[in-house]
Design a protein around this motif. Structure first.
Motif, PDB file in Angstrom:
ATOM      1  N   GLY A   1      -6.046  10.655  -5.904  1.00  0.00           N
ATOM      2  CA  GLY A   1      -5.464  11.585  -4.936  1.00  0.00           C
ATOM      3  C   GLY A   1      -6.518  12.285  -4.092  1.00  0.00           C
ATOM      4  O   GLY A   1      -6.193  12.996  -3.154  1.00  0.00           O
ATOM      5  N   SER A   2      -7.799  12.087  -4.431  1.00  0.00           N
ATOM      6  CA  SER A   2      -8.850  12.774  -3.670  1.00  0.00           C
ATOM      7  C   SER A   2      -9.058  12.139  -2.291  1.00  0.00           C
ATOM      8  O   SER A   2      -9.353  12.831  -1.324  1.00  0.00           O
ATOM      9  N   ILE A   3      -8.942  10.811  -2.212  1.00  0.00           N
ATOM     10  CA  ILE A   3      -9.052  10.103  -0.930  1.00  0.00           C
ATOM     11  C   ILE A   3      -7.888   9.112  -0.858  1.00  0.00           C
ATOM     12  O   ILE A   3      -7.488   8.562  -1.884  1.00  0.00           O
ATOM     13  N   PRO A   4      -7.353   8.828   0.358  1.00  0.00           N
ATOM     14  CA  PRO A   4      -6.329   7.779   0.458  1.00  0.00           C
ATOM     15  C   PRO A   4      -6.924   6.434   0.014  1.00  0.00           C
ATOM     16  O   PRO A   4      -8.108   6.164   0.252  1.00  0.00           O
ATOM     17  N   ALA A   5      -6.097   5.610  -0.638  1.00  0.00           N
ATOM     18  CA  ALA A   5      -6.600   4.360  -1.222  1.00  0.00           C
ATOM     19  C   ALA A   5      -7.235   3.449  -0.175  1.00  0.00           C
ATOM     20  O   ALA A   5      -8.283   2.848  -0.410  1.00  0.00           O
ATOM     21  N   VAL A   6      -6.602   3.371   1.011  1.00  0.00           N
ATOM     22  CA  VAL A   6      -7.127   2.476   2.046  1.00  0.00           C
ATOM     23  C   VAL A   6      -8.503   2.962   2.513  1.00  0.00           C
ATOM     24  O   VAL A   6      -9.412   2.173   2.765  1.00  0.00           O
TER      25      VAL A   6
ATOM     26  N   ARG B   1       0.827  -1.203   0.000  1.00  0.00           N
ATOM     27  CA  ARG B   1       0.000   0.000   0.000  1.00  0.00           C
ATOM     28  C   ARG B   1       0.860   1.250   0.000  1.00  0.00           C
ATOM     29  O   ARG B   1       1.921   1.295   0.615  1.00  0.00           O
ATOM     30  N   THR B   2       0.395   2.228  -0.756  1.00  0.00           N
ATOM     31  CA  THR B   2       0.928   3.582  -0.657  1.00  0.00           C
ATOM     32  C   THR B   2      -0.307   4.445  -0.461  1.00  0.00           C
ATOM     33  O   THR B   2      -1.412   3.925  -0.377  1.00  0.00           O
ATOM     34  N   ASP B   3      -0.093   5.760  -0.400  1.00  0.00           N
ATOM     35  CA  ASP B   3      -1.225   6.636  -0.190  1.00  0.00           C
ATOM     36  C   ASP B   3      -2.246   6.492  -1.321  1.00  0.00           C
ATOM     37  O   ASP B   3      -3.451   6.525  -1.106  1.00  0.00           O
TER      38      ASP B   3
END
Ligand SMILES: [Zn+2]
Length: 282
Positions: free
Chosen positions: A252-257, A8-10
């Protein structure tokens, strides 16, 4: 269903779903695309007529693109979305749908040419944290004497209504691959490991071994090569439909997690609803 996050990344999540099947993975994929909400610009107000700068120079409020195209481009700019704060404007309890800081973000662009207007020129009215995460998205090139004065309002929506409200991209899943190698059924030293297009086969101690098995694309190139040499059964490549590798990115609008948590929550509520309705029927 079991869920393990592999990387996971942002902006990106790669995970493995276990004890599942393709229907569940696809439901999750579709929820991530169509139902996880985000903020996007919906209304744009263009200033018409001349724009005067502080030093008295007069600019024409005109751009080489039609206002409709510019409004569309503004709609597609990813905006930071706090899902704990923002609610859909139509159902906002604070303002009753009038528009307030819980359901809208208002931006202004005040730019004079010549030069490129980009997403970084969107100035949020209020909290500076609401600036677009990517400042380098080009919107329009202004010529000499041209200027743009614009007010734009962003609201919460979902990809079901328009792709500009879709926070996730590049969602793909595949069955977890397994590559079984029987070195006794071939001459491992003569096997060209470069047959594998994703380079997961290697020579080790006179044998052919597999590393990073999950990178296998199930292309069967190794199986076919072995077959041509008469080494039947040396390679067995299978995808397991009960174990699924799923990965996606966000804009980039919401973190992936966070997008994943939101999608799982939506699915949970939907299944609970369905179960409740089934109970009423019986
Ligand atoms: Zn409101």
């Amino acid at each position: 269903m079991k869920l393990a996050i592999l990387a996971r990344t942002d902006k990106r999540v790669q995970m493995e779903l276990g004890e599942t099947d393709p229907m569940i993975a696809n439901a999750l994929r579709r929820t991530l695309i169509a139902d996880v909400p985000k903020m996007a610009i919906e209304d744009v107000e263009f200033h018409l007529g001349p724009i005067r700068s502080e030093d008295g120079k007069e600019y024409e409020s005109i751009a080489p693109l039609f206002d409709e195209i510019l409004a569309h481009r503004l709609g597609l700019v990813p905006l930071p979305t706090d899902l704990d704060l923002f609610v859909p404007k139509a159902t906002c309890k604070t303002c009753g749908g009038e528009g307030c800081t819980n359901c809208t973000i208002i931006y202004s662009i005040n730019k004079r040419g010549p030069g490129m207007v980009s997403s970084g020129d969107l100035e949020p009215i209020g909290d500076p944290k609401l600036r677009p995460p990517d400042a380098k998205i080009p919107l329009v090139q202004l010529g000499d004497g041209q200027a743009m004065l614009v007010y734009a309002t962003a609201v919460l929506g979902t990809g079901r209504d328009h792709a500009k409200w879709q926070p996730t991209t590049a969602i793909a899943y595949k069955y977890r691959p397994t590559v079984d190698i029987d070195n006794k059924k071939m001459d491992p030293k003569k096997f060209p490991v470069e047959v594998c297009p994703v380079d997961i086969l290697h020579h080790e101690d006179g044998k052919v071994v597999v590393r990073d098995e999950e990178k296998c694309t199930l292309c069967n190139a190794c199986v076919e090569y072995a077959k041509k040499q008469g080494w039947d059964g040396a390679f067995k490549v299978r995808g397991d439909p009960a174990r699924i590798l799923l990965g996606f990115e966000t804009d980039g609008s919401i973190p992936a997690v966070r997008a994943l948590e939101e999608a799982l929550g939506i699915l949970e509520r939907r299944f609970a609803d369905l179960a409740g309705q089934m109970e009423e029927l019986t």
